[in-house]
Write a protein that holds these residues in place. Structure first.
Motif, PDB file in Angstrom:
ATOM      1  N   ALA A  72       0.556  -1.271  -0.196  1.00  0.00           N
ATOM      2  CA  ALA A  72       0.128   0.040   0.057  1.00  0.00           C
ATOM      3  C   ALA A  72       0.971   1.159  -0.124  1.00  0.00           C
ATOM      4  CB  ALA A  72      -1.072   0.025   1.346  1.00  0.00           C
ATOM      5  N   TYR A  73       1.996   1.257   0.694  1.00  0.00           N
ATOM      6  CA  TYR A  73       2.729   2.605   0.908  1.00  0.00           C
ATOM      7  C   TYR A  73       3.496   2.374  -0.413  1.00  0.00           C
ATOM      8  CZ  TYR A  73       6.772   5.319   2.241  1.00  0.00           C
ATOM      9  OH  TYR A  73       7.620   6.195   2.395  1.00  0.00           O
ATOM     10  N   ASP A  74       4.068   1.552  -0.972  1.00  0.00           N
ATOM     11  CA  ASP A  74       4.910   1.558  -2.054  1.00  0.00           C
ATOM     12  C   ASP A  74       4.244   1.938  -3.445  1.00  0.00           C
ATOM     13  OD1 ASP A  74       7.079   0.639  -0.693  1.00  0.00           O
ATOM     14  OD2 ASP A  74       7.018  -1.399  -1.622  1.00  0.00           O
ATOM     15  N   THR A  75       2.827   1.844  -3.320  1.00  0.00           N
ATOM     16  CA  THR A  75       1.827   2.120  -4.591  1.00  0.00           C
ATOM     17  C   THR A  75       1.124   3.362  -4.379  1.00  0.00           C
ATOM     18  OG1 THR A  75       0.313   0.513  -3.519  1.00  0.00           O
ATOM     19  CG2 THR A  75       1.783  -0.189  -5.438  1.00  0.00           C
ATOM     20  N   GLY A  76       1.524   4.125  -3.356  1.00  0.00           N
ATOM     21  CA  GLY A  76       1.023   5.472  -3.093  1.00  0.00           C
ATOM     22  C   GLY A  76      -0.280   5.818  -2.543  1.00  0.00           C
ATOM     23  N   PHE A  77      -0.715   4.751  -1.681  1.00  0.00           N
ATOM     24  CA  PHE A  77      -1.869   5.121  -0.865  1.00  0.00           C
ATOM     25  C   PHE A  77      -1.775   5.557   0.093  1.00  0.00           C
ATOM     26  CE2 PHE A  77      -3.223   1.384  -3.853  1.00  0.00           C
ATOM     27  CZ  PHE A  77      -4.542   1.879  -4.090  1.00  0.00           C
ATOM     28  N   ALA A  78      -2.575   6.800   0.641  1.00  0.00           N
ATOM     29  CA  ALA A  78      -2.388   7.425   1.761  1.00  0.00           C
ATOM     30  C   ALA A  78      -2.481   6.953   3.236  1.00  0.00           C
ATOM     31  CB  ALA A  78      -3.543   8.571   1.908  1.00  0.00           C
ATOM     32  N   ASP A  79      -3.284   5.687   3.007  1.00  0.00           N
ATOM     33  CA  ASP A  79      -3.511   4.586   4.043  1.00  0.00           C
ATOM     34  C   ASP A  79      -3.842   3.332   3.769  1.00  0.00           C
ATOM     35  OD1 ASP A  79      -6.585   4.815   4.263  1.00  0.00           O
ATOM     36  OD2 ASP A  79      -6.060   6.757   4.671  1.00  0.00           O
ATOM     37  N   GLN A  80      -3.872   2.242   4.843  1.00  0.00           N
ATOM     38  CA  GLN A  80      -4.328   1.159   4.464  1.00  0.00           C
ATOM     39  C   GLN A  80      -5.748   0.882   3.945  1.00  0.00           C
ATOM     40  OE1 GLN A  80      -2.168  -1.727   6.717  1.00  0.00           O
ATOM     41  NE2 GLN A  80      -2.952  -3.454   5.605  1.00  0.00           N
ATOM     42  N   SER A  81      -6.657   1.473   4.768  1.00  0.00           N
ATOM     43  CA  SER A  81      -7.984   1.572   4.573  1.00  0.00           C
ATOM     44  C   SER A  81      -8.380   1.914   3.037  1.00  0.00           C
ATOM     45  CB  SER A  81      -8.761   2.359   5.541  1.00  0.00           C
ATOM     46  OG  SER A  81      -8.616   3.654   5.423  1.00  0.00           O
ATOM     47  N   HIS A  82      -7.667   2.899   2.431  1.00  0.00           N
ATOM     48  CA  HIS A  82      -7.979   3.386   1.243  1.00  0.00           C
ATOM     49  C   HIS A  82      -7.350   2.341   0.053  1.00  0.00           C
ATOM     50  CE1 HIS A  82      -6.976   6.517  -2.372  1.00  0.00           C
ATOM     51  NE2 HIS A  82      -7.876   5.798  -2.568  1.00  0.00           N
ATOM     52  N   PHE A  83      -6.356   1.548   0.705  1.00  0.00           N
ATOM     53  CA  PHE A  83      -5.799   0.624  -0.248  1.00  0.00           C
ATOM     54  C   PHE A  83      -6.863  -0.542  -0.422  1.00  0.00           C
ATOM     55  CE2 PHE A  83      -3.649  -3.718  -0.007  1.00  0.00           C
ATOM     56  CZ  PHE A  83      -2.911  -3.654  -1.380  1.00  0.00           C
ATOM     57  N   VAL A  84      -7.239  -1.008   0.909  1.00  0.00           N
ATOM     58  CA  VAL A  84      -8.148  -1.972   1.115  1.00  0.00           C
ATOM     59  C   VAL A  84      -9.623  -1.740   0.086  1.00  0.00           C
ATOM     60  CG1 VAL A  84      -9.990  -3.216   2.508  1.00  0.00           C
ATOM     61  CG2 VAL A  84      -7.656  -2.708   2.939  1.00  0.00           C
ATOM     62  N   ARG A  85     -10.035  -0.553   0.073  1.00  0.00           N
ATOM     63  CA  ARG A  85     -11.245  -0.251  -0.708  1.00  0.00           C
ATOM     64  C   ARG A  85     -10.994  -0.210  -2.137  1.00  0.00           C
ATOM     65  NH1 ARG A  85     -11.541   4.166   3.025  1.00  0.00           N
ATOM     66  NH2 ARG A  85     -10.838   5.531   1.635  1.00  0.00           N
ATOM     67  N   ASP A  86      -9.834   0.229  -2.715  1.00  0.00           N
ATOM     68  CA  ASP A  86      -9.559   0.103  -3.994  1.00  0.00           C
ATOM     69  C   ASP A  86      -9.326  -1.285  -4.436  1.00  0.00           C
ATOM     70  OD1 ASP A  86      -9.552   2.775  -4.513  1.00  0.00           O
ATOM     71  OD2 ASP A  86      -7.758   2.584  -5.951  1.00  0.00           O
ATOM     72  N   PHE A  87      -8.778  -2.134  -3.702  1.00  0.00           N
ATOM     73  CA  PHE A  87      -8.482  -3.546  -4.007  1.00  0.00           C
ATOM     74  C   PHE A  87      -9.741  -4.304  -4.008  1.00  0.00           C
ATOM     75  CE2 PHE A  87      -7.148  -8.018  -3.730  1.00  0.00           C
ATOM     76  CZ  PHE A  87      -5.620  -7.765  -3.828  1.00  0.00           C
ATOM     77  N   ARG A  88     -10.698  -4.160  -3.102  1.00  0.00           N
ATOM     78  CA  ARG A  88     -11.957  -4.664  -3.467  1.00  0.00           C
ATOM     79  C   ARG A  88     -12.746  -4.182  -4.425  1.00  0.00           C
ATOM     80  NH1 ARG A  88     -15.372  -7.986  -0.234  1.00  0.00           N
ATOM     81  NH2 ARG A  88     -13.871  -7.644   1.768  1.00  0.00           N
ATOM     82  N   HIS A  89     -12.619  -2.814  -4.821  1.00  0.00           N
ATOM     83  CA  HIS A  89     -13.325  -2.419  -5.701  1.00  0.00           C
ATOM     84  C   HIS A  89     -12.978  -3.126  -7.303  1.00  0.00           C
ATOM     85  CE1 HIS A  89     -15.206   0.936  -8.326  1.00  0.00           C
ATOM     86  NE2 HIS A  89     -14.265   1.076  -9.220  1.00  0.00           N
ATOM     87  N   PHE A  90     -11.612  -3.242  -7.556  1.00  0.00           N
ATOM     88  CA  PHE A  90     -11.260  -3.711  -8.633  1.00  0.00           C
ATOM     89  C   PHE A  90     -11.316  -5.318  -8.592  1.00  0.00           C
ATOM     90  CE2 PHE A  90      -8.978   0.615  -8.979  1.00  0.00           C
ATOM     91  CZ  PHE A  90      -9.651   1.031  -9.889  1.00  0.00           C
ATOM     92  N   SER A  91     -11.038  -5.794  -7.629  1.00  0.00           N
ATOM     93  CA  SER A  91     -10.879  -7.240  -7.742  1.00  0.00           C
ATOM     94  C   SER A  91     -12.250  -8.229  -7.087  1.00  0.00           C
ATOM     95  CB  SER A  91      -9.792  -7.874  -6.724  1.00  0.00           C
ATOM     96  OG  SER A  91     -10.011  -7.770  -5.542  1.00  0.00           O
ATOM     97  N   GLY A  92     -13.155  -7.342  -6.342  1.00  0.00           N
ATOM     98  CA  GLY A  92     -13.953  -8.154  -5.627  1.00  0.00           C
ATOM     99  C   GLY A  92     -13.628  -8.912  -4.314  1.00  0.00           C
ATOM    100  N   PHE A  93     -12.521  -8.771  -3.940  1.00  0.00           N
ATOM    101  CA  PHE A  93     -12.121  -9.489  -2.775  1.00  0.00           C
ATOM    102  C   PHE A  93     -11.273  -8.309  -2.020  1.00  0.00           C
ATOM    103  CE2 PHE A  93     -11.823 -12.679  -6.073  1.00  0.00           C
ATOM    104  CZ  PHE A  93     -12.614 -13.757  -5.388  1.00  0.00           C
ATOM    105  N   SER A  94     -11.202  -8.625  -0.711  1.00  0.00           N
ATOM    106  CA  SER A  94     -10.388  -7.785   0.164  1.00  0.00           C
ATOM    107  C   SER A  94      -8.855  -8.386   0.111  1.00  0.00           C
ATOM    108  CB  SER A  94     -10.950  -7.982   1.711  1.00  0.00           C
ATOM    109  OG  SER A  94     -10.792  -9.244   2.085  1.00  0.00           O
ATOM    110  N   PRO A  95      -7.849  -7.704   0.341  1.00  0.00           N
ATOM    111  CA  PRO A  95      -6.648  -8.469   0.271  1.00  0.00           C
ATOM    112  C   PRO A  95      -6.471  -9.616   1.110  1.00  0.00           C
ATOM    113  CG  PRO A  95      -6.415  -5.861   0.695  1.00  0.00           C
ATOM    114  CD  PRO A  95      -7.656  -6.327   0.932  1.00  0.00           C
ATOM    115  N   THR A  96      -7.118  -9.807   2.264  1.00  0.00           N
ATOM    116  CA  THR A  96      -7.005 -10.985   3.079  1.00  0.00           C
ATOM    117  C   THR A  96      -7.845 -12.133   2.653  1.00  0.00           C
ATOM    118  OG1 THR A  96      -7.057  -9.564   5.327  1.00  0.00           O
ATOM    119  CG2 THR A  96      -7.675 -12.042   5.504  1.00  0.00           C
ATOM    120  N   GLU A  97      -8.922 -11.739   1.801  1.00  0.00           N
ATOM    121  CA  GLU A  97      -9.570 -12.932   0.849  1.00  0.00           C
ATOM    122  C   GLU A  97      -9.014 -13.241  -0.150  1.00  0.00           C
ATOM    123  OE1 GLU A  97     -14.374 -11.488   1.787  1.00  0.00           O
ATOM    124  OE2 GLU A  97     -13.012 -10.594   0.150  1.00  0.00           O
ATOM    125  N   PHE A  98      -7.931 -12.238  -0.929  1.00  0.00           N
ATOM    126  CA  PHE A  98      -7.200 -12.705  -1.881  1.00  0.00           C
ATOM    127  C   PHE A  98      -6.158 -13.731  -1.599  1.00  0.00           C
ATOM    128  CE2 PHE A  98      -3.963 -11.616  -5.072  1.00  0.00           C
ATOM    129  CZ  PHE A  98      -4.697 -11.930  -6.150  1.00  0.00           C
TER     130      PHE A  98
END
Length: 208
Positions: free
Chosen positions: A159-185
């Motif tokens: 999340a930090y390396d790819t420019g997300f301001a915080d991990q919650s923002h990263f999780v939202r984007d991940f679920r939006h594009f993949s349909g899974f949370s990072p943990t599910e993935f």
């Protein structure tokens, strides 16, 4: 172009031939603004003006994979309109956004010689999305490349390396594009990860 994940169903024993265009490369073949098809799944007959049924028959009859693709390549060559190619300056912006998915958007497009409104209009015409939406997709694609490259999945670090301001923002984007949370993935098998999304194990006729 799609801004969300999608599921594509396929019947048992069916075959699928996929043509993937460069992000800016669809317009010369569609002969229409690409944004008209963004976020939609449309029957090909509704997009291409005649002749596609004949192409389908030739593909089905071709004896080898190479022959099938040769049929499609010949058909696409006949449709190609060189005057409808994306301007070189736009192609440069698209490539820059892909090359710097974690960079600030304004820093990447700062050298574009026209207005932000002009850039947005060109993106919709040739890419199908707004520049910022495309940059988000490029960032997610870079995350998938890291995951599929065999890296240990340290989500906070990614999340930090790819420019997300915080991990919650990263999780939202991940679920939006993949349909899974990072943990599910993380719990998916290797085959499912390479397939981008998990196969529907309960229904063999459905492929995601």
């Amino acid at each position: 172009m799609h801004r969300n994940h999608i599921s594509i169903s396929a019947h048992p024993d069916s075959e699928m031939l996929v043509v993937q265009f460069a992000a800016w490369g669809t317009h010369p073949f569609l002969h229409a603004p690409v944004v008209d098809l963004a976020d939609r799944v449309v029957a090909a007959e509704a997009v291409f003006d005649g002749g596609l049924r004949s192409v389908h028959g030739q593909v089905a009859a071709a004896a080898t994979v190479a022959a099938k693709f040769a049929v499609v390549e010949q058909w696409l060559d006949a449709r190609f309109d060189p005057d409808a190619r994306a301007p070189a300056v736009l192609v440069d912006v698209v490539r820059d956004l892909v090359a710097a998915p974690a960079a600030r958007f304004g820093d990447v497009v700062g050298d574009y010689p026209h207005s932000a409104k002009h850039l947005a209009s060109q993106f919709k015409r040739y890419v199908g999305l707004t520049p910022k939406a495309f940059h988000r997709l490029a960032r997610f694609a870079s995350i998938l490349q890291r995951v599929q490259g065999g890296e240990t999945l340290r989500w906070a670090e990614i999340a930090y390396d790819t420019g997300f301001a915080d991990q919650s923002h990263f999780v939202r984007d991940f679920r939006h594009f993949s349909g899974f949370s990072p943990t599910e993935f993380r719990g998916l098998t290797g085959d499912d990860r390479l397939n981008f999304f998990a196969l529907d194990r309960e229904d063999p006729s459905s492929v995601r």
